[in-house]
Design a protein around this motif. Structure first.
Motif, short mmCIF file in Angstrom:
data_model
loop_
_atom_site.label_atom_id
_atom_site.label_comp_id
_atom_site.label_asym_id
_atom_site.label_seq_id
_atom_site.Cartn_x
_atom_site.Cartn_y
_atom_site.Cartn_z
N SER A 103 0.87 -1.09 -0.01
CA SER A 103 -0.06 -0.03 -0.08
C SER A 103 0.77 0.99 0.00
N ALA A 104 0.37 2.22 -0.69
CA ALA A 104 1.00 3.55 -0.78
C ALA A 104 1.60 4.15 0.48
N HIS A 105 0.70 3.99 1.52
CA HIS A 105 1.31 4.62 3.00
C HIS A 105 2.27 3.76 3.54
N LEU A 106 2.81 2.71 2.98
CA LEU A 106 3.77 2.09 3.38
C LEU A 106 5.15 2.17 2.63
N SER A 107 4.92 3.00 1.53
CA SER A 107 5.92 3.02 0.65
C SER A 107 6.48 4.42 0.29
N PRO A 108 7.53 4.77 0.20
CA PRO A 108 8.45 5.86 -0.41
C PRO A 108 7.74 6.40 -1.72
N ASP A 110 5.55 7.29 -4.78
CA ASP A 110 4.08 8.18 -4.84
C ASP A 110 3.30 7.83 -6.32
N LEU A 111 4.34 7.89 -7.22
CA LEU A 111 3.87 7.67 -8.60
C LEU A 111 4.05 6.44 -9.13
N VAL A 112 3.32 5.62 -9.97
CA VAL A 112 3.86 4.31 -10.56
C VAL A 112 3.29 4.35 -12.17
N LEU A 125 -4.76 -1.54 -17.39
CA LEU A 125 -5.81 -0.81 -16.65
C LEU A 125 -6.05 -1.34 -15.40
N GLN A 126 -6.04 -2.63 -15.50
CA GLN A 126 -6.66 -3.62 -14.18
C GLN A 126 -5.43 -3.39 -13.12
N ALA A 127 -4.40 -3.31 -13.37
CA ALA A 127 -3.11 -2.94 -12.39
C ALA A 127 -3.33 -1.43 -11.80
N CYS A 128 -3.86 -0.58 -12.90
CA CYS A 128 -4.17 0.83 -12.37
C CYS A 128 -5.09 0.81 -11.21
N ASP A 129 -6.05 0.15 -11.68
CA ASP A 129 -7.24 0.19 -10.86
C ASP A 129 -6.75 -0.19 -9.42
N TRP A 130 -5.86 -1.40 -9.35
CA TRP A 130 -5.44 -1.78 -8.04
C TRP A 130 -4.54 -0.90 -7.31
N LEU A 131 -3.68 -0.39 -7.97
CA LEU A 131 -2.69 0.86 -7.29
C LEU A 131 -3.56 1.70 -6.84
N ASN A 134 -5.00 1.35 -3.83
CA ASN A 134 -3.84 1.36 -2.65
C ASN A 134 -3.16 2.66 -2.44
N GLY A 135 -3.71 3.79 -2.91
CA GLY A 135 -3.30 4.99 -2.90
C GLY A 135 -2.16 5.47 -3.77
N TYR A 136 -1.91 5.02 -4.76
CA TYR A 136 -0.88 5.48 -5.67
C TYR A 136 -1.21 6.46 -6.68
N ARG A 137 -0.71 7.39 -7.16
CA ARG A 137 -0.91 7.96 -8.49
C ARG A 137 -0.44 7.14 -9.53
N VAL A 138 -1.21 7.07 -10.52
CA VAL A 138 -0.86 5.98 -11.63
C VAL A 138 -1.00 6.75 -13.00
N GLY A 139 0.05 6.19 -13.77
CA GLY A 139 -0.11 6.71 -15.11
C GLY A 139 0.35 5.55 -16.22
N ILE A 140 0.16 5.54 -17.54
CA ILE A 140 0.40 4.82 -18.47
C ILE A 140 1.09 5.53 -19.49
N ASN A 141 2.43 5.04 -20.13
CA ASN A 141 3.10 5.44 -21.03
C ASN A 141 2.84 4.66 -22.37
N LEU A 142 1.89 5.04 -23.29
CA LEU A 142 1.83 4.50 -24.34
C LEU A 142 2.90 4.44 -25.49
N MET A 143 3.63 3.26 -25.85
CA MET A 143 4.78 3.25 -26.79
C MET A 143 4.30 3.10 -27.87
N GLN A 144 5.36 3.68 -29.08
CA GLN A 144 5.33 3.41 -30.49
C GLN A 144 4.02 4.06 -31.15
#
Length: 535
Positions: A103-108, A110-112, A125-131, A134-144
């Motif tokens: 969980s984010a409150h246990l981790s240094p 902030d952004l994944v 997107l399933q991983a983003c929902d879980w993160l 659990n308190g993280y900011r999330v982003g996806i870098n779409l390649m190519q």
């Protein structure tokens, strides 16, 4: 207009040059410099399951590792995950994500962010929902994304809009985009995505900073950069330039002094040693949509000179090089598309004769007087590889070359040298033939097949397009009596050229029709050796 956020990715993207093995003093000084410069996020590395080969701490950036660092108060940290690792994990997407993160409150952290191909996007997107849960900011870098259609980009926007992403990035992975393409992608994603957007640019064609600024002009609010552009292949938009360009759009005081000092003392020398940054080869890779890892790998491999690199680029341009595959690189290096038959038969001149083949090794020049004396006394046929000039021109009977791109690079030299040139005309296009118009060419056919030697009257099959393989084939096809070598010194035992040449000589010795050979100058290859002074 949304506040512009800068993410520095040096420890993550730059790791492709040093296996993510940054020393801790550098990391701590870098973190202090980022904070002083007003960088919003520092991406301290990858978070990964990967276990093959040694990689440094920034390939994994565990919470425990991050806690050992001197994090300036208020500096926000992020990590990146390669989406393929969770999409293909046996525990499933959510299960794999939960193995990488608490969980984010246990981790240094902030952004994944996830580096994601189009076919991995929906599952990621399933991983983003879980993160997020659990308190993280999330982003996806779409390649190519450069050659994706409008509808494909609309589809991505619709998928993202159904989830609580903090930022949707697009990455110019092949460094091929220009300002117009940048604007097109932003507009296409905006059809269905109303959240914040980011851009990650590569500098193959020298457009990383300008494309970044164009994206900001179009409403993109998150931008990636690295110190001196350190990153895979030619690198990225340079943090120092991005910060200066965007100073007016970003509130707060910017102190670049620690960063500039760090560049002078640490990153500048590192760049000189590792070699990231744009060059003509990276420009061509961007122009033709070729993955920059091809160029990075070739520049670090001594088997690839200018001709070989251009040959590979030309090959990838034709077959497609968006995904890195080492076998395609090797195919392009060999540059063989001709027939194994030609119009000239060496047996007329070579049958029963001794042949001296002279390479470009330093020993040929060191012992040139003795080699010349041997030639004058024994009168062997003298063949010189490519355009080297180890002995007096009047002692040379033939020059031998077979790699089309090397022939093109050296074409102006052959007419000046004035020797007959043994070369496979079937490998040449019209422009190469024209450039060699004043040279007498003896057309001996060539076909390249892995670890194969076959000798025919007017051509041969050889395992590599190295000129020495072709020259040996000429001697065997011509039924020479014996071969003497000069200037084949060899390389260090761990040099890939040493391994390749050793395999070549072993394959030749085992081939039916091979001619006995020995070196008359010092060599590290496992071939018979005598002394030119004993002849």
């Amino acid at each position: 207009m949304a506040r512009i956020r800068v993410i520095d990715c040096t420890l993550r993207d730059g790791g492709y040059y040093n296996a993510w093995n940054f020393d801790v003093d550098l990391v701590n000084e870098y973190l202090a410099a980022m904070h002083a410069a007003g960088v919003d996020y520092v991406e301290v590395g990858f978070r990964s399951f990967e276990k093959s080969g040694f990689k440094g701490a920034c390939a994994y950036t565990t919470d425990n590792y991050i806690r050992t660092l001197k994090i300036p108060e208020g500096q926000v940290l992020g990590v990146m995950v390669n989406a393929a690792e969770i999409v293909n994990h046996p525990a499933g997407v959510v299960g794999a994500t939960s193995l990488l993160f608490s969980s984010a409150h246990l981790s240094p952290v902030d952004l994944v962010r996830f580096a994601c191909h189009f076919h991995e996007f929906e599952a990621t997107l399933q991983a983003c929902d879980w993160l997020k849960a659990n308190g993280y900011r999330v982003g996806i870098n779409l390649m190519q994304v450069a050659d994706r259609t409008e509808e494909e980009l609309h589809h991505i926007g619709r998928l993202a809009s159904a989830h609580d992403l903090d930022v949707l990035y697009f990455a110019d992975s092949l460094g091929s985009m220009d300002a117009a393409q940048t604007e097109r992608i932003v507009r296409a994603l905006r059809v269905a995505w109303s959240g914040e957007m980011g851009i990650h640019t590569h500098d193959n064609m020298g457009r990383a900073v300008s494309n970044t600024l164009k994206a900001v002009e179009c409403g993109v609010a998150w931008v990636d950069s690295t110190v001196t552009g350190m990153g895979r292949g030619p690198g990225n938009a340079q943090t120092e330039y991005v910060l200066m360009e965007l100073e007016a759009e970003r509130p707060g005081r910017m102190n670049l002094s620690p960063l500039m000092s760090l560049i002078r003392r640490r990153f500048g020398p590192m760049q000189f040693e590792c070699g990231w940054g744009k060059n003509p080869y990276y420009f061509l890779s961007g122009k033709y949509g070729i993955h920059p890892t091809y160029i990075q790998e070739m520049l670090s491999d001594p088997r690839y000179g200018e001709a070989e690199i251009l040959s590979v680029i030309d090959h990838l341009r034709q077959v497609g090089g968006k995904k890195f595959r080492s076998d395609l690189m090797e195919q392009g290096r060999q540059a063989s598309s001709g027939a194994s038959s030609g119009g000239w038969r060496p047996d007329v001149s070579f049958r029963g004769r001794d042949v001296l083949i002279i390479g470009a090794g330093p020993s040929a020049a060191v012992h040139a007087p003795a080699i010349e004396d041997y030639v004058l006394r024994a009168k062997p046929i003298v063949m010189v590889l490519n355009t080297s000039e180890p002995v007096r021109a009047e002692l040379v009977d033939y020059r031998v070359a077979c790699h089309a791109f090397r022939l093109m690079a050296d074409s102006h030299r052959y007419e000046v040298l004035g020797h007959r040139l043994i070369a496979p005309v079937g490998q040449m296009d019209d422009s190469l033939r024209d450039s060699l118009g004043g040279v007498e060419i003896l057309d001996f056919g060539l076909s390249v097949e892995s670890m194969a030697f076959e000798f025919r009257g007017d051509g041969a099959v050889v395992p590599t397009s190295l000129a020495i393989a072709y020259a040996l084939a000429v001697c065997s096809s011509g039924h020479a009596k014996a071969i003497k070598l000069a200037g084949f010194d060899g390389f260090s035992s761990d040099d890939p050229r040493q391994i390749e040449m050793s395999e070549l000589f072993a394959a030749y010795a085992a081939a039916e029709g091979a001619v006995p050979l020995e070196s008359i100058t010092p060599t590290s290859y496992k071939i018979p050796v005598t002394s030119v002074y004993a002849l």
